[in-house]
Design an enzyme around this catalytic site. Structure first.
Site, mmCIF file in Angstrom:
data_model
loop_
_atom_site.group_PDB
_atom_site.id
_atom_site.type_symbol
_atom_site.label_atom_id
_atom_site.label_comp_id
_atom_site.label_asym_id
_atom_site.label_seq_id
_atom_site.Cartn_x
_atom_site.Cartn_y
_atom_site.Cartn_z
ATOM 1 C CD GLU A 173 -11.681 19.040 60.391
ATOM 2 O OE1 GLU A 173 -10.601 19.629 60.525
ATOM 3 O OE2 GLU A 173 -12.464 19.251 59.465
ATOM 4 C CD GLU A 373 -15.861 22.290 60.558
ATOM 5 O OE1 GLU A 373 -15.077 22.506 59.613
ATOM 6 O OE2 GLU A 373 -15.478 22.114 61.728
HETATM 7 C C1 BG6 Z 1 -12.049 22.363 59.405
HETATM 8 C C2 BG6 Z 1 -11.976 22.899 60.803
HETATM 9 O O1 BG6 Z 1 -10.849 21.707 59.167
HETATM 10 O O2 BG6 Z 1 -12.081 23.231 58.330
HETATM 11 C C3 BG6 Z 1 -12.302 24.360 60.959
HETATM 12 O O3 BG6 Z 1 -12.740 22.129 61.695
HETATM 13 C C4 BG6 Z 1 -11.755 25.111 59.757
HETATM 14 O O4 BG6 Z 1 -11.782 24.796 62.173
HETATM 15 C C5 BG6 Z 1 -12.422 24.594 58.507
HETATM 16 O O5 BG6 Z 1 -11.849 26.486 59.857
HETATM 17 C C6 BG6 Z 1 -12.041 25.321 57.227
HETATM 18 O O6 BG6 Z 1 -10.655 25.424 57.126
HETATM 19 P P1 BG6 Z 1 -9.968 26.815 56.837
HETATM 20 O O7 BG6 Z 1 -8.552 26.574 56.907
HETATM 21 O O8 BG6 Z 1 -10.446 27.212 55.502
HETATM 22 O O9 BG6 Z 1 -10.466 27.736 57.907
#
Ligand code: BG6
Length: 474
Positions: A173, A373
């Protein structure tokens, strides 16, 4: 759906491993971040302060539990697992020339375990966990020398795992750092806390340039190490919708998207877009960019685009529109979208936005896309060893449905899909444990209590079925 579609899950070293100072590992920038919540930002402390709680120190104990965890991933039928290598496990300070063999050995064992179940490791080189020493001594990615330290780390691990890992991602990211008003992003992307006297944007562009050059160099050199390597970038993909048909709103949304795609434009096309060269000229920025850097950028373009997708944004110039109270993104134009609901943490749930964005990227770049993701953060309830999570199933089901439409009806080349936090991790933005994402529940709470015992949630068997049928149940 293609037969070799890569279904799986995603985690990142600092959010799961724990063992923050064991077997020679150095302190990372994630190790000085305290726990927060939706309304209370995580603190970034000057070193480790006694009495503060740092949730990443123990994570979910995966460093010790990984065999058990991988067995569960295999039971779900994972074809791949995306994870990262903690830089400070390999080079504890980041600037030494000798690597830490114990760190390398851990990932050897970890990848071997995955491969014994035919699960391909997908590896991110930089996922918010650079050595803390590089911040203290060099100022993080403000400093050109970071390129040399990062290259050393990247070459060491690519050489070591060249027969175990084929898919690599450079900076997680990387575009998050555009959010300059929330220190969590400049810190985790670049190890930078802006001072009041500097032009934040100029510093941000400089750090980004050093990272983009490092990323391109890794793509170029990686191919020499193993020509079969597939090396990609990671874009936090958040579509920006105009709230109304007011041309001003439409222009604003386009500008927001263009800002976000600054990084991907460089990763894919190998040069800076004209619109940014003009901006730098207008603002009289004196960025340290050499001819040699530009040559590397043009020679190291990525093989595929990794995206993380959770939500969409809606923007408006109107002062009447209902503003989104979002301390995380700190964007004054963000407004509520009346057509979508949000999670408890205020993230707009928008499956169609995924299809929309996949199309946008496909139209712009025509490269394979890997959804590295996507997931649903939710405060799951533990009920005597059972965890019923129909909300998660619904979220994922709807997103997979839209991904399939993008593939089948729109012709987008999506090569894989990994569900974020397939085993409950520590939340990145809040440091909470309560914001859970997994198919596997971990007994651990927001203040660090719990046994680390793992439990299957209801979604576990649902995802198992999705993978078994190559998505055809959706
Ligand atoms: C993304 C990241 O921004 O979102 C992860 O690559 C992160 O590391 C994921 O955990 C979800 O965000 P959060 O804050 O809900 O854990």
């Amino acid at each position: 759906m293609r037969d070799d579609f890569l279904w799986g899950g995603a985690i990142a070293a600092h959010q799961v491993e724990g063992a923050w100072n064991e077997d020679g590992k150095g302190t990372s920038i994630a190790d000085v971040m305290t726990a927060g919540s939706k309304d209370k930002p995580r603190k970034i402390t000057d070193g480790i302060i006694p009495g503060e709680y740092y949730p990443n120190h123990e994570g979910i104990g995966l460093y010790r539990h990984y065999k058990e965890d991988i067995k569960l991933f295999a039971e779900m039928g994972f074809k791949c697992l995306r994870t990262s290598i903690a830089w400070s496990r390999i080079f504890p300070n980041g600037d030494e020339t000798d690597y830490n063999e114990e760190g390398l050995k851990f990932y050897d064992d970890f990848f071997d375990e995955l491969l014994s179940y035919d699960i391909l490791p997908i590896v991110t080189l930089a996922h918010f966990e650079m050595p803390y020493h590089l911040v203290k001594k060099y100022g993080g990615w403000r400093n050109r020398r970071l390129i040399e330290f990062f290259k050393q780390f990247a070459v060491t691990v690519m050489e070591r795992y060249k027969d175990k890992v084929n898919y690599w991602l450079t900076f997680n990211e990387i575009n998050n750092q555009r959010i300059i008003d929330n220190p969590i992003y400049s810190w985790t992307n670049s190890g930078i806390i802006y001072t009041d006297s500097e032009d934040k944007l100029e510093t941000m562009y400089q750090a980004s340039h050093y990272q983009l050059v490092s990323s391109a160099w890794v793509v170029k050199e990686g191919k020499k190490i193993n020509p079969n390597f597939q090396i990609g970038c990671v874009l936090a993909a958040t579509p920006n919708y105009p709230l109304t048909s007011d041309p001003e709103d439409i222009l604003l949304a386009q500008k927001e998207d263009d800002q976000q795609l600054f990084y991907t434009d460089v990763h894919v096309r190998g040069h800076y877009p004209r619109r940014f060269l003009k901006e730098w000229e207008r603002k009289e920025y004196k960025l340290d960019i050499t001819e040699e850097d530009l040559k590397i950028l043009s020679e190291g373009t990525v093989d595929y685009i990794g995206i993380t997708y959770y939500l969409s944004n809606t923007v408006s110039v109107s002062t009447e529109a209902k503003r989104l109270n979002d301390q995380l993104l700190g964007n004054e134009h963000l407004v509520e979208n009346p057509h979508v609901k949000a999670t408890e943490w205020g993230w707009a749930i928008d499956p169609i936005g995924l299809r929309y964005y996949l199309n946008m990227l496909n139209n712009r770049y025509e490269l394979p896309i890997f959804i590295v993701e996507n997931g649903f953060g939710y405060a799951d309830q533990f009920d005597n060893g059972r965890i019923h999570d129909p909300e998660r199933v619904e979220y994922l089901q709807k997103h997979i449905e839209q991904m399939k439409k993008a593939i089948v009806s729109d012709g987008v080349d999506v090569i894989g899909y990994t569900v974020w936090g397939c085993i409950d991790p520590i939340s990145f933005t809040t440091g909470e444990m309560k914001k859970r994402y997994g198919f596997i529940y971990v007994d651990r709470d927001n203040v660090g209590k719990g046994t680390f015992k793992r439990y299957k949630k209801d979604s576990f068997s649902w995802y198992q079925h999705v993978i078994k049928t190559n998505g055809s149940i959706i």
